[in-house]
Motif scaffolding. Structure first.
Motif, PDB file in Angstrom:
ATOM      1  N   ALA A 176      47.798  39.169  45.069  1.00  0.00           N
ATOM      2  CA  ALA A 176      48.281  39.335  43.166  1.00  0.00           C
ATOM      3  C   ALA A 176      47.680  37.884  42.675  1.00  0.00           C
ATOM      4  O   ALA A 176      47.197  37.930  41.520  1.00  0.00           O
ATOM      5  CB  ALA A 176      49.637  39.074  43.491  1.00  0.00           C
ATOM      6  N   GLU A 179      44.051  38.299  41.902  1.00  0.00           N
ATOM      7  CA  GLU A 179      44.173  39.355  40.731  1.00  0.00           C
ATOM      8  C   GLU A 179      44.104  38.643  39.351  1.00  0.00           C
ATOM      9  O   GLU A 179      43.328  39.066  38.250  1.00  0.00           O
ATOM     10  CB  GLU A 179      45.010  40.370  40.786  1.00  0.00           C
ATOM     11  CG  GLU A 179      45.230  41.510  39.658  1.00  0.00           C
ATOM     12  CD  GLU A 179      46.174  42.633  39.811  1.00  0.00           C
ATOM     13  OE1 GLU A 179      47.051  42.788  39.011  1.00  0.00           O
ATOM     14  OE2 GLU A 179      46.190  43.103  40.940  1.00  0.00           O
ATOM     15  N   GLU A 180      45.166  37.746  39.210  1.00  0.00           N
ATOM     16  CA  GLU A 180      45.250  36.957  37.858  1.00  0.00           C
ATOM     17  C   GLU A 180      44.133  36.147  37.714  1.00  0.00           C
ATOM     18  O   GLU A 180      43.477  35.676  36.659  1.00  0.00           O
ATOM     19  CB  GLU A 180      46.639  35.931  38.051  1.00  0.00           C
ATOM     20  CG  GLU A 180      47.827  36.837  38.212  1.00  0.00           C
ATOM     21  CD  GLU A 180      48.096  37.659  36.898  1.00  0.00           C
ATOM     22  OE1 GLU A 180      47.581  37.254  35.831  1.00  0.00           O
ATOM     23  OE2 GLU A 180      48.148  38.945  37.103  1.00  0.00           O
ATOM     24  N   LYS A 183      41.181  38.015  36.336  1.00  0.00           N
ATOM     25  CA  LYS A 183      41.607  38.154  34.818  1.00  0.00           C
ATOM     26  C   LYS A 183      41.180  36.974  33.807  1.00  0.00           C
ATOM     27  O   LYS A 183      40.559  37.126  32.949  1.00  0.00           O
ATOM     28  CB  LYS A 183      42.958  38.535  34.531  1.00  0.00           C
ATOM     29  CG  LYS A 183      43.334  39.954  35.284  1.00  0.00           C
ATOM     30  CD  LYS A 183      44.706  40.446  34.922  1.00  0.00           C
ATOM     31  CE  LYS A 183      45.324  41.623  35.440  1.00  0.00           C
ATOM     32  NZ  LYS A 183      46.612  42.115  35.422  1.00  0.00           N
ATOM     33  N   THR A 195      39.667  44.209  32.755  1.00  0.00           N
ATOM     34  CA  THR A 195      40.825  44.238  33.680  1.00  0.00           C
ATOM     35  C   THR A 195      40.401  43.949  35.066  1.00  0.00           C
ATOM     36  O   THR A 195      39.244  44.037  35.463  1.00  0.00           O
ATOM     37  CB  THR A 195      41.717  45.673  33.494  1.00  0.00           C
ATOM     38  OG1 THR A 195      40.537  46.587  33.886  1.00  0.00           O
ATOM     39  CG2 THR A 195      41.904  45.910  32.071  1.00  0.00           C
ATOM     40  N   ALA A 196      41.381  43.779  35.918  1.00  0.00           N
ATOM     41  CA  ALA A 196      41.344  43.536  37.220  1.00  0.00           C
ATOM     42  C   ALA A 196      42.176  43.863  38.266  1.00  0.00           C
ATOM     43  O   ALA A 196      43.459  43.907  37.525  1.00  0.00           O
ATOM     44  CB  ALA A 196      40.916  41.850  37.700  1.00  0.00           C
ATOM     45  N   ARG A 197      41.909  44.671  39.338  1.00  0.00           N
ATOM     46  CA  ARG A 197      42.891  45.107  40.421  1.00  0.00           C
ATOM     47  C   ARG A 197      42.688  44.627  41.657  1.00  0.00           C
ATOM     48  O   ARG A 197      41.601  44.674  42.178  1.00  0.00           O
ATOM     49  CB  ARG A 197      43.231  46.477  40.127  1.00  0.00           C
ATOM     50  CG  ARG A 197      44.112  47.330  41.007  1.00  0.00           C
ATOM     51  CD  ARG A 197      45.434  46.891  40.662  1.00  0.00           C
ATOM     52  NE  ARG A 197      46.399  47.606  41.593  1.00  0.00           N
ATOM     53  CZ  ARG A 197      46.822  48.760  41.303  1.00  0.00           C
ATOM     54  NH1 ARG A 197      46.556  49.430  40.111  1.00  0.00           N
ATOM     55  NH2 ARG A 197      47.497  49.204  42.302  1.00  0.00           N
ATOM     56  N   ALA A 199      44.010  45.556  45.698  1.00  0.00           N
ATOM     57  CA  ALA A 199      44.539  46.698  46.434  1.00  0.00           C
ATOM     58  C   ALA A 199      44.642  46.199  47.672  1.00  0.00           C
ATOM     59  O   ALA A 199      43.619  45.697  48.533  1.00  0.00           O
ATOM     60  CB  ALA A 199      43.719  47.854  46.202  1.00  0.00           C
ATOM     61  N   VAL A 214      39.150  43.552  45.795  1.00  0.00           N
ATOM     62  CA  VAL A 214      39.357  43.116  44.319  1.00  0.00           C
ATOM     63  C   VAL A 214      38.239  43.639  43.424  1.00  0.00           C
ATOM     64  O   VAL A 214      37.152  43.397  43.374  1.00  0.00           O
ATOM     65  CB  VAL A 214      39.238  41.614  44.203  1.00  0.00           C
ATOM     66  CG1 VAL A 214      39.610  40.902  42.768  1.00  0.00           C
ATOM     67  CG2 VAL A 214      40.529  41.150  45.261  1.00  0.00           C
ATOM     68  N   THR A 215      38.763  44.600  42.279  1.00  0.00           N
ATOM     69  CA  THR A 215      37.839  44.977  41.532  1.00  0.00           C
ATOM     70  C   THR A 215      38.130  44.745  40.213  1.00  0.00           C
ATOM     71  O   THR A 215      39.279  44.745  39.728  1.00  0.00           O
ATOM     72  CB  THR A 215      38.199  46.856  41.658  1.00  0.00           C
ATOM     73  OG1 THR A 215      38.117  46.932  42.981  1.00  0.00           O
ATOM     74  CG2 THR A 215      37.204  47.631  40.738  1.00  0.00           C
TER      75      THR A 215
END
Length: 709
Positions: A176, A179-180, A183, A195-197, A199, A214-215
């Motif tokens: 998490a 992910e930030e 971004k 955007t970023a994600r 998983a 991390v995409t």
């Protein structure tokens, strides 16, 4: 039978009925037990009487039982059995108070205490065992193409700690956070719609690494459609526009925008605006096209010129001495570079712990329309005394240790007293020096000193008393200068033997020498102790007059030129080269004092040969020096971290004539190790002469501080 008083108590208890538990009774322990047994008997008798009455026909109520009849109805207390004790399993555990400690018994000696902890049982070891870490793998996509992947890897929480976590929850927390981070990096690169994600799937099998992905989907990169600087008059607006390094059409990258704003803050104070203020930027993004309009408010302040110097704090220097340092004059247009130059010069004195220089508005307007600003110098006194030492070793030169005590402000302002002592296997010396720094002019140094030395080299032995004085502008490790010079006078009395001191056929001679050493240097290298690029050139000329005891009067000119260059290749390799030539004209070698002849060989000359061992030798195979010198050196300095490896090749020649030549050159080759510290590299070199001759060392070792050249 109970005593009379006890019977009355029982009677009162029977009359109270259900209020038994609220009564307070104080009886002896034995009487209390008998009393409880009697009460149980009374309740049993009452129950039997009630059952008998219900079986018979009703009879008139009996008269109330008086005390005498009641007492006679009670059974003897001695014949009543106590109630049965509860089962052992139902009774609470008996608490036995420990016996009081015997405070009169002395404690056991401390030496008898065994600090070894008891061995853990298998169950305890299993309970305290550290839980195994959860492994995971990280895959990154979408960031390499836009150039932010290296920065992401540098800051990533997932990629730290060896890709291990205590549990899956910790992996998800790191994901998490990354992910930030992704971004923020997209936004800083101008990808405002990106955007970023991250998983984090479950592990497929116990012990298997969890594949974390991390995409990032960058989207369109926004560019500058317009740049507007507000709040500026025409002249500062032109200067700010020139300094602003971003242009229309450039991508809106945060680092580039911040750099452009910093250029304004730096450039305007260099052009007479010391009080410039850069406001808060505003970037308006278009919701249709990937472009943005940039607006920056700038307050340039009043155009200013230099006024006078002021000082506050714990003053080391008075205003009169501070006026030696500035490179600006009153009335000149303010330039922050000149103010910063003044600050650096004050730090270079090494007498201030902190020094700051800042403009102070006066409100006075000069005839040219500029505001006069004074320059405020804040001084904080620092330590003026130092005790230092250095040492080295060279084959042929032996061990050499140098200690120095210095008070840099013994004679204010900047009048230093320096005491030196040298101890070595082949030389010893004591010296006292007075040095006045910034003597009437910035960077000008006046120095005078007295030295007594004893030297025992293979080339000569000498006992010397030397008195010298000079006026110079020299570089220091803190303040490296481009141009340097030195001019002085040197008076010496030296008792020397040009050959082996044990050879009685060559007694010592006394030389009286007067010389005027003159030197000039030009330095474009980036460091005094560890240069990596640039070059240096220096030339020294020393006219000398000499009178030998029992001999004639001689005059000769000693000339020496030295140049070196440094060329970096990549970030780890530096190629370095040096050339040196020297010549003495005006006298024969025999007439020149042995200590003033030219020699070669050693750690700062041609490595592989002993100190002064390269060149002509006498019948005892001792060097006798010459009148000409030619030297070359090549190094490949490879550095990795704080360590380095330096292969090198040196060449040199000492000739009997005064004309330098390259014929008959001798070579030495070797390899060195370097350990880089914050003040310079520690040097360890080992070399061997090529084409070694009889009597020459097979291996020579050199240890010192700083590069060879």
């Amino acid at each position: 039978m109970l005593r009379r008083g006890t019977r009355r108590v029982i009677r009162r208890l029977v009359r109270r009925g259900n209020n038994l538990t609220s009564s307070t009774i104080s009886l002896p322990c034995a009487a209390r037990s008998r009393l409880v047994a009697g009460i149980h008997t009374v309740f049993a008798i009452g129950a039997l009487a009630a059952a008998s009455a219900s079986a018979q026909k009703p009879t008139p109520a009996s008269p109330p039982l008086d005390d005498r009849a009641f007492n006679e109805a009670l059974p003897p207390l001695e014949a009543t059995a106590p109630p049965p004790a509860p089962a052992a399993t139902a009774s609470p555990a008996t608490v036995v108070d420990p016996a009081p400690a015997d405070l009169t018994t002395p404690l056991p000696p401390l030496a008898t205490f065994d600090p070894t902890p008891p061995a853990q049982t298998a169950a305890q070891a299993a309970a305290s065992a550290k839980p195994s870490a959860v492994r995971y793998e990280v895959q990154i996509s979408g960031m390499k193409a836009i150039g932010v992947e290296p920065r992401f890897k540098e800051l990533s929480a997932l990629l730290h700690d060896g890709k291990k976590a205590a549990n899956a929850a910790q992996i998800r927390a790191r994901a998490a956070e990354d992910e930030e981070l992704a971004k923020r990096l997209l936004t800083s690169g101008g990808y405002f719609d990106g955007t970023a994600r991250a998983a984090v799937p479950a592990a497929a099998a116990p012990g298997q690494a969890i594949p974390v992905t991390v995409t990032a989907v960058p989207g369109n990169q926004y560019h500058l459609r317009s740049i507007t600087l507000t709040g500026l008059a025409p002249e500062p607006h032109r200067l700010a526009t020139e300094a602003f390094s971003a242009h229309v059409g450039d991508p809106i990258v945060a680092q580039n925008i911040e750099d452009a704003e910093a250029h304004i803050s730096l450039h305007l104070p260099e052009q007479g605006y010391p009080f410039v203020k850069v406001g808060q930027r505003d970037i308006l993004l278009d919701d249709v096209q990937p472009v943005g309009d940039y607006t920056l408010p700038v307050d340039a302040g009043t155009k200013s010129s230099f006024g006078t110097l002021r000082t506050v704090g714990d003053p080391v220097f008075t205003i009169d001495h501070l006026l030696v340092f500035p490179r600006f004059e009153r009335g000149q247009l303010y330039d922050s570079r000149k103010a910063d130059d003044l600050r650096q010069a004050l730090i270079g004195t090494s007498l201030l712990s902190t020094a700051s220089v800042e403009p102070v508005p006066t409100g006075v307007i000069a005839p040219d329309g500029t505001q006069i600003v004074d320059v405020l110098v804040r001084q904080e006194r620092g330590p003026s005394r130092t005790l230092s030492g250095s040492g080295g070793y060279g084959t042929g030169e032996g061990i050499k240790l140098v200690g120095e005590w210095q008070n840099r402000n013994f004679f204010p302002p900047e009048g230093a007293l320096i005491l030196d002592a040298t101890a070595g296997t082949q030389q010893q010396a004591l010296a006292a020096t007075f040095r006045r720094s910034d003597a009437g002019l910035r960077d000008r140094t006046f120095q005078t000193g007295l030295a007594v030395s004893r030297q025992r080299f293979a080339a000569y032995s000498a006992d010397t008393v030397d008195l010298s004085a000079s006026l110079a502008r020299q570089s220091t490790p803190i303040w490296q200068k481009v141009w340097t010079y030195s001019a002085g006078v040197d008076l010496s009395v030296s008792r020397e033997n040009p050959f082996d001191p044990s050879d009685l056929q060559h007694p010592k001679a006394t030389y009286y020498l007067a010389s005027l050493p003159l030197q000039v240097g030009y330095d474009r290298s980036d460091s005094l102790l560890n240069p990596t690029h640039g070059f240096r050139i220096s030339a020294k000329v020393t006219p000398t007059a000499q009178k030998q005891n029992g001999g004639g009067f001689d005059k000769y000119l000693n000339m020496l030129a030295d140049t070196s260059g440094y060329y970096p290749i990549g970030g780890s390799l530096v190629l370095a080269a040096r050339a040196r030539v020297g010549s003495i004209i005006g006298a024969s070698r025999h007439d020149i004092a042995p200590s003033r002849r030219l020699y070669s060989g050693g750690g700062g000359s041609v490595r592989g040969f002993g100190y002064q061992q390269l060149g002509p030798k006498d019948e005892n195979n001792n060097p006798i020096g010459g009148r000409s010198l030619t030297e070359f050196a090549f190094e490949a300095r490879y550095r990795f971290g704080n360590y380095g490896i330096v292969p090198f090749l040196d060449a040199g020649r000492v000739g009997e004539s005064s004309m330098p030549s390259v014929s008959g050159m001798r070579y030495g080759a070797g390899i060195g190790a370097r350990y880089y510290t914050n003040f310079g590299p520690m040097r360890f070199d080992i070399a061997t002469p090529l084409g070694r001759k009889p009597g020459e060392s097979k291996v020579a070792i050199y240890i010192s501080i700083g590069q060879a050249f």
